[in-house]
Design a protein around this motif. Structure first.
Motif, PDB file in Angstrom:
ATOM      1  N   VAL A 664      10.329  66.713  15.904  1.00 32.33           N
ATOM      2  CA  VAL A 664      10.333  68.102  16.361  1.00 32.33           C
ATOM      3  C   VAL A 664      11.480  68.346  17.331  1.00 32.33           C
ATOM      4  O   VAL A 664      12.181  69.353  17.258  1.00 32.33           O
ATOM      5  CB  VAL A 664       8.985  68.451  17.017  1.00 32.33           C
ATOM      6  N   MET A 665      11.701  67.416  18.255  1.00 32.70           N
ATOM      7  CA  MET A 665      12.784  67.598  19.223  1.00 32.70           C
ATOM      8  C   MET A 665      14.145  67.596  18.546  1.00 32.70           C
ATOM      9  O   MET A 665      15.060  68.314  18.959  1.00 32.70           O
ATOM     10  CB  MET A 665      12.717  66.500  20.290  1.00 32.70           C
ATOM     11  N   SER A 666      14.300  66.790  17.504  1.00 31.79           N
ATOM     12  CA  SER A 666      15.570  66.803  16.762  1.00 31.79           C
ATOM     13  C   SER A 666      15.822  68.175  16.157  1.00 31.79           C
ATOM     14  O   SER A 666      16.938  68.696  16.181  1.00 31.79           O
ATOM     15  CB  SER A 666      15.544  65.735  15.659  1.00 31.79           C
ATOM     16  N   LEU A 667      14.768  68.792  15.609  1.00 28.03           N
ATOM     17  CA  LEU A 667      14.909  70.118  15.018  1.00 28.03           C
ATOM     18  C   LEU A 667      15.228  71.160  16.084  1.00 28.03           C
ATOM     19  O   LEU A 667      16.048  72.058  15.876  1.00 28.03           O
ATOM     20  CB  LEU A 667      13.629  70.503  14.275  1.00 28.03           C
ATOM     21  N   ILE A 668      14.578  71.032  17.240  1.00 29.92           N
ATOM     22  CA  ILE A 668      14.855  71.983  18.324  1.00 29.92           C
ATOM     23  C   ILE A 668      16.312  71.891  18.736  1.00 29.92           C
ATOM     24  O   ILE A 668      17.005  72.897  18.910  1.00 29.92           O
ATOM     25  CB  ILE A 668      13.925  71.706  19.523  1.00 29.92           C
ATOM     26  N   ARG A 669      16.799  70.668  18.890  1.00 32.07           N
ATOM     27  CA  ARG A 669      18.194  70.492  19.327  1.00 32.07           C
ATOM     28  C   ARG A 669      19.181  70.968  18.283  1.00 32.07           C
ATOM     29  O   ARG A 669      20.265  71.426  18.607  1.00 32.07           O
ATOM     30  CB  ARG A 669      18.430  69.023  19.681  1.00 32.07           C
ATOM     31  N   GLU A 670      18.826  70.846  16.992  1.00 32.28           N
ATOM     32  CA  GLU A 670      19.702  71.345  15.936  1.00 32.28           C
ATOM     33  C   GLU A 670      19.861  72.857  16.018  1.00 32.28           C
ATOM     34  O   GLU A 670      20.881  73.409  15.633  1.00 32.28           O
ATOM     35  CB  GLU A 670      19.156  70.956  14.562  1.00 32.28           C
ATOM     36  N   HIS A 671      18.824  73.536  16.525  1.00 32.58           N
ATOM     37  CA  HIS A 671      18.891  74.993  16.648  1.00 32.58           C
ATOM     38  C   HIS A 671      19.792  75.429  17.793  1.00 32.58           C
ATOM     39  O   HIS A 671      20.304  76.548  17.787  1.00 32.58           O
ATOM     40  CB  HIS A 671      17.489  75.569  16.892  1.00 32.58           C
ATOM     41  N   CYS A 672      19.995  74.568  18.785  1.00 30.21           N
ATOM     42  CA  CYS A 672      20.604  75.002  20.043  1.00 30.21           C
ATOM     43  C   CYS A 672      22.082  74.639  20.105  1.00 30.21           C
ATOM     44  O   CYS A 672      22.502  73.582  19.625  1.00 30.21           O
ATOM     45  CB  CYS A 672      19.865  74.382  21.232  1.00 30.21           C
ATOM     46  N   LEU A 673      22.850  75.529  20.714  1.00 27.82           N
ATOM     47  CA  LEU A 673      24.272  75.279  20.875  1.00 27.82           C
ATOM     48  C   LEU A 673      24.523  74.065  21.753  1.00 27.82           C
ATOM     49  O   LEU A 673      25.408  73.267  21.482  1.00 27.82           O
ATOM     50  CB  LEU A 673      24.950  76.514  21.505  1.00 27.82           C
ATOM     51  N   ASP A 674      23.766  73.943  22.823  1.00 29.16           N
ATOM     52  CA  ASP A 674      23.949  72.843  23.754  1.00 29.16           C
ATOM     53  C   ASP A 674      22.591  72.213  24.017  1.00 29.16           C
ATOM     54  O   ASP A 674      21.772  72.747  24.762  1.00 29.16           O
ATOM     55  CB  ASP A 674      24.563  73.350  25.072  1.00 29.16           C
ATOM     56  N   ASP A 675      22.357  71.030  23.382  1.00 24.67           N
ATOM     57  CA  ASP A 675      21.027  70.442  23.525  1.00 24.67           C
ATOM     58  C   ASP A 675      20.756  69.920  24.932  1.00 24.67           C
ATOM     59  O   ASP A 675      19.624  69.569  25.268  1.00 24.67           O
ATOM     60  CB  ASP A 675      20.809  69.333  22.491  1.00 24.67           C
ATOM     61  N   GLN A 676      21.803  69.865  25.776  1.00 23.11           N
ATOM     62  CA  GLN A 676      21.573  69.448  27.159  1.00 23.11           C
ATOM     63  C   GLN A 676      20.778  70.494  27.931  1.00 23.11           C
ATOM     64  O   GLN A 676      20.233  70.215  28.998  1.00 23.11           O
ATOM     65  CB  GLN A 676      22.921  69.197  27.859  1.00 23.11           C
ATOM     66  N   GLN A 677      20.744  71.736  27.406  1.00 23.76           N
ATOM     67  CA  GLN A 677      20.017  72.797  28.093  1.00 23.76           C
ATOM     68  C   GLN A 677      18.538  72.829  27.717  1.00 23.76           C
ATOM     69  O   GLN A 677      17.775  73.624  28.241  1.00 23.76           O
ATOM     70  CB  GLN A 677      20.667  74.150  27.790  1.00 23.76           C
ATOM     71  N   VAL A 678      18.127  71.958  26.774  1.00 23.19           N
ATOM     72  CA  VAL A 678      16.726  71.858  26.382  1.00 23.19           C
ATOM     73  C   VAL A 678      16.073  70.779  27.244  1.00 23.19           C
ATOM     74  O   VAL A 678      16.483  69.619  27.213  1.00 23.19           O
ATOM     75  CB  VAL A 678      16.594  71.495  24.900  1.00 23.19           C
ATOM     76  N   VAL A 679      15.050  71.150  28.021  1.00 27.38           N
ATOM     77  CA  VAL A 679      14.416  70.179  28.916  1.00 27.38           C
ATOM     78  C   VAL A 679      12.895  70.292  28.824  1.00 27.38           C
ATOM     79  O   VAL A 679      12.342  71.355  28.546  1.00 27.38           O
ATOM     80  CB  VAL A 679      14.849  70.397  30.391  1.00 27.38           C
ATOM     81  N   PHE A 680      12.209  69.141  29.050  1.00 25.37           N
ATOM     82  CA  PHE A 680      10.764  69.107  29.265  1.00 25.37           C
ATOM     83  C   PHE A 680      10.519  69.204  30.769  1.00 25.37           C
ATOM     84  O   PHE A 680      11.155  68.497  31.559  1.00 25.37           O
ATOM     85  CB  PHE A 680      10.172  67.789  28.759  1.00 25.37           C
ATOM     86  N   ARG A 681       9.611  70.074  31.152  1.00 23.98           N
ATOM     87  CA  ARG A 681       9.275  70.165  32.568  1.00 23.98           C
ATOM     88  C   ARG A 681       7.801  69.795  32.750  1.00 23.98           C
ATOM     89  O   ARG A 681       6.915  70.347  32.103  1.00 23.98           O
ATOM     90  CB  ARG A 681       9.559  71.562  33.109  1.00 23.98           C
ATOM     91  N   ASP A 682       7.577  68.816  33.608  1.00 22.89           N
ATOM     92  CA  ASP A 682       6.228  68.305  33.858  1.00 22.89           C
ATOM     93  C   ASP A 682       5.510  69.237  34.834  1.00 22.89           C
ATOM     94  O   ASP A 682       5.949  69.440  35.960  1.00 22.89           O
ATOM     95  CB  ASP A 682       6.333  66.900  34.456  1.00 22.89           C
ATOM     96  N   GLN A 683       4.410  69.845  34.386  1.00 20.41           N
ATOM     97  CA  GLN A 683       3.634  70.714  35.256  1.00 20.41           C
ATOM     98  C   GLN A 683       2.688  69.880  36.135  1.00 20.41           C
ATOM     99  O   GLN A 683       2.525  68.676  35.946  1.00 20.41           O
ATOM    100  CB  GLN A 683       2.818  71.709  34.422  1.00 20.41           C
ATOM    101  N   VAL A 684       2.044  70.531  37.052  1.00 21.76           N
ATOM    102  CA  VAL A 684       1.137  69.835  37.973  1.00 21.76           C
ATOM    103  C   VAL A 684      -0.057  69.291  37.202  1.00 21.76           C
ATOM    104  O   VAL A 684      -0.681  69.993  36.398  1.00 21.76           O
ATOM    105  CB  VAL A 684       0.671  70.790  39.085  1.00 21.76           C
TER     106      VAL A 684
END
Length: 755
Positions: A664-684
């Motif tokens: 899934v993450m590979s597909l998300i990054r393929e959609h994005c111009l800059d995959d460095q801007q895709v991040v997971f953020r850990d909630q509380v």
């Protein structure tokens, strides 16, 4: 790989006519005795045999004397006969063999040097070079040569290009790579459109013309500000000029610094042809994807193509436009500009013979990128890749409306041409040349490749319409440039403008037309559905190969039967994935590409189904999918959001969850111009003793939340967040998100519509 080269001398054999022994075969042309020299050094007596019966055309050596002036440059991988057959097919004039047995040592040394180092002995006769090619022989006889003719200087440049696997590419400028306007041309076009609006009744067309005029006015105001203040105000920001040094084309010229403003976000540049005269200021729009094409031509510091320019524009203007396109001089060395840029008088025909007047390349090794075909000499037209005219004011969205930008299509075509040319050169011509002996004849020479054989038309035009008026000329062409930049006025322009209001421009002049009932300028054919020619299969396949870093090859043959059908095979990373048959090479290639895409789709879906949970059965029979692979590879092939995982499924296997998350993450990054801007953020985390510990994650793109997920397992929470993010990316209409998505994803989201 080429066959091993036979030894130079020795073996059972044949004579010069193919029979054997020192004497020619019965019926073969009789030999003529001549003295041979290298400079002033006497090499010995040679017997010369004309290639044709009766010595038709005579022997090429003046005064019945063979005087070698120099040896050709050595070749790393190409024997001289292969080079000569490429640049001067079937130009073998005669054969030579030593009369003395044993030969003089100087002649024997010359023969061995030429044979072993891939050199030829050159005899200069006027504007012609006679190349003596050392040939292996079947008999145990003395040194033997074939004599081939070529234009002076052509062989030396061709040796270098063929060894480097390099071809030539010739660019037109106006409406192919750029559109340029002065204040006068802006005013004239605005006035012309205003007159058209005055006589137009259709409100949709009037709205389109109004939008076009607005675009002209906006750029005209920027140019006026540049002329008056040497600055422009772009989106509220004042941008000043940079002084860019212009390399002198010829020695002795003073250094020239031009004021230039580059606006990369607008794909535009403002410059002044004559820095001392403000009225020579020009507003230049660069065609999108030029950087991609330019990068391909010189990738990794190795030239794939030698670059030339052929235009009908005035010379100073052409030199400056090219400098703007190639500011570092990576494509054309500044010292070579005067030879590499050809300016043709308006109304004359362009020709590759004229472009290569310095004999830097043979026309058979060159392709052309131009928006018009009929401006080229008939004998060169099969080597021209015609692109739609660049019309940013008439249809600013047209460049990105196609599956692949126009210049990316040109890049793919150039890549395919180069691959086909050198595949034929290596696998056919080189192999057969290595099998030839002195005793062979002209008819044994192999076919030489021609760029035109591998140039497949990539139709990126819209479908023509009789309803919509064609656009007015957007930039300056030919003699118009010189008149405008020299301050002269077109006195006949007003009359021409009136004629334009009642007539349409021909397709040859603009190269792009439209259909449907959309606005005359903001064109949406068929109510917004883009009609795509079948040859787009070829383009999409080449683009997939590029994205996958895999080589796409087309191999064609012609049947020997009466039907004369063409057969084309598609190789993807050297594996055959499609075959097509047609009455023309283009038809066969399109059919082969379509079948290849279908096979790729099937293979890809069967590969990802076990990972993504996509049912393999009838996966290609989704409603409205003419070709599933083209319809939506990046989305529908792994549409995880269609299968919401249940709690029990998510807890089954930790490793499976990791695999799914990675997919899934590979597909998300393929959609994005800059995959460095895709991040997971850990909630509380909820660490309350009353509840089981729960993990919360969200996926963000440049600060925008795409999806959230929670679960008792860390990886499950991440997977749920990623799946929701992928679903958001596929369905979003939020411009704040879409601006970070890859335009190339639209490559796979078409609906084909043709009858």
């Amino acid at each position: 790989m080429a066959a091993p080269r036979p030894p130079p001398l020795g073996g059972p054999g044949g004579g010069p006519g193919g029979s054997g022994g020192a004497a020619p075969a019965a019926g073969a042309p009789a030999g003529v005795s001549m003295r041979m020299f290298h400079g002033e050094v006497f090499l010995g007596e040679m017997e010369v045999f004309p290639m044709k019966q009766g010595g038709e055309g005579g022997l090429p050596f003046p005064s019945n004397e063979i005087r070698v002036s120099h040896l050709s440059p050595p070749s790393e991988r190409c024997p001289p006969l292969a080079i000569l057959q490429t640049i001067a097919p079937f130009s073998v004039r005669c054969k030579l063999q030593s009369k003395l047995m044993p030969p003089l040592p100087s002649l024997h040394r010359l023969y061995l040097v030429c044979f072993n180092e891939f050199k030829s002995a050159v005899v200069v006769v006027g504007d012609e070079e006679l190349h003596l090619v050392a040939m292996p022989t079947k008999s145990e006889k003395a040194p033997c040569f074939w004599c081939c003719s070529a234009r002076s200087g052509l062989y030396a440049s061709s040796v270098r290009m063929l060894n480097l696997r390099c071809l030539a590419i010739v660019f037109d400028l106006d409406e192919t790579l750029i559109v340029a306007n002065t204040m006068k041309s802006f005013e004239d076009r605005i006035e012309m459109l205003s007159r058209r609006m005055d006589v137009e009744d259709d409100p949709v067309r009037i709205a389109g013309m109004s939008a076009e005029i607005k675009r002209y006015i906006e750029d005209k105001e920027l140019l006026k500000e540049f002329i008056d203040t040497d600055t422009v105000t772009d989106n509220g920001k004042i941008v000043g000029t940079q002084k860019e040094e212009v390399q002198p084309v010829s020695g002795g010229q003073e250094r020239v610094f031009r004021p230039v403003i580059r606006l990369p976000e607008r794909n535009a540049i403002l410059t002044r042809i004559n820095p001392e005269i403000r009225d020579t200021s020009v507003f230049v729009k660069l065609r999108p994807a030029w950087e991609e094409l330019r990068s391909y031509l010189t990738a990794k510091g190795r030239k794939r193509f030698e670059v030339y320019v052929c235009t009908m524009a005035e010379r100073d203007y052409a030199l400056e436009m090219w400098r703007l396109l190639d500011p570092e001089g990576n494509l054309i060395n500044p010292q070579q500009l005067s030879e590499r840029i050809t300016c043709v008088k308006s109304g004359s025909k362009k020709s590759l013979q004229n472009v290569f007047r310095d004999r830097g390349c043979h026309p058979k090794m060159a392709m052309v990128i131009d928006d018009r075909l009929n401006v080229w000499d008939d004998k060169d037209q099969h080597r021209v890749h015609v692109v739609p005219a660049y019309i940013p004011y008439y249809a600013p969205q047209a460049e990105m409306a196609n599956a692949v930008p126009v210049l990316c299509v040109a890049r793919n075509v150039a890549c395919n041409v180069r691959g086909g040319f050198f595949r034929e050169f290596d696998e056919n011509l080189l192999r057969k040349v290595f099998e030839l002996f002195y005793e062979n004849g002209l008819l044994d020479l192999p076919y030489a490749p021609d760029v035109g054989d591998y140039l497949v038309c990539e139709d990126t035009n819209f479908v023509p319409s009789n309803k919509d008026q064609a656009p007015i000329p957007e930039g300056m062409r030919g003699a118009e440039v010189e008149k405008r930049l020299n301050g002269q006025l077109y006195r006949g322009e007003q009359r021409e403008g009136q004629q334009m209001s009642s007539s349409t421009r021909s397709p040859d002049d603009e190269g792009m037309s439209f259909r449907g009932t959309g606005a005359g300028r903001n064109v949406q054919p068929n109510g917004g559905a883009l009609a795509i020619a079948p040859s787009v299969f070829v383009t999409v396949l080449q683009e997939i190969g590029r994205l996958c870093d895999s080589k796409v090859e087309f191999r064609s043959t012609v049947s020997n039967g009466k039907s004369m059908q063409f057969s084309v095979e598609v190789l993807f990373s050297n594996e055959k994935i499609g075959v097509g048959i047609g009455k023309t090479r283009d038809e066969a290639q399109v059919q082969a590409a379509e079948k290849a895409l279908q096979n790729l789709e099937s293979s890809y879906l069967s590969f990802v189904a076990p990972i993504a949970g996509v049912p393999n059965k009838d996966s290609r029979k989704s409603p409205g999918s003419g070709n599933g692979f083209l319809e939506d590879v990046t989305c529908s092939d792994v549409d995880i959001s269609m299968h919401e995982p249940s709690g029990s499924t998510l807890k089954q296997d930790h490793s499976n969850n990791l695999d799914k998350l990675s997919s899934v993450m590979s597909l998300i990054r393929e959609h994005c111009l800059d995959d460095q801007q895709v991040v997971f953020r850990d909630q509380v985390q909820n660490s309350s003793p009353a509840r089981i510990e729960e993990y919360h994650f969200q996926v963000e793109l440049a600060g925008q939340i795409l999806g959230r997920g929670s679960g008792s397992d860390r990886d499950i929470a991440k997977l749920l967040a990623a799946e929701e993010a992928l679903k958001t990316l596929k369905s979003t209409s939020d411009p704040q998100i879409k601006k970070y998505l890859r335009p190339v994803s639209s490559l796979y989201r078409f609906t084909f519509s043709w009858n």
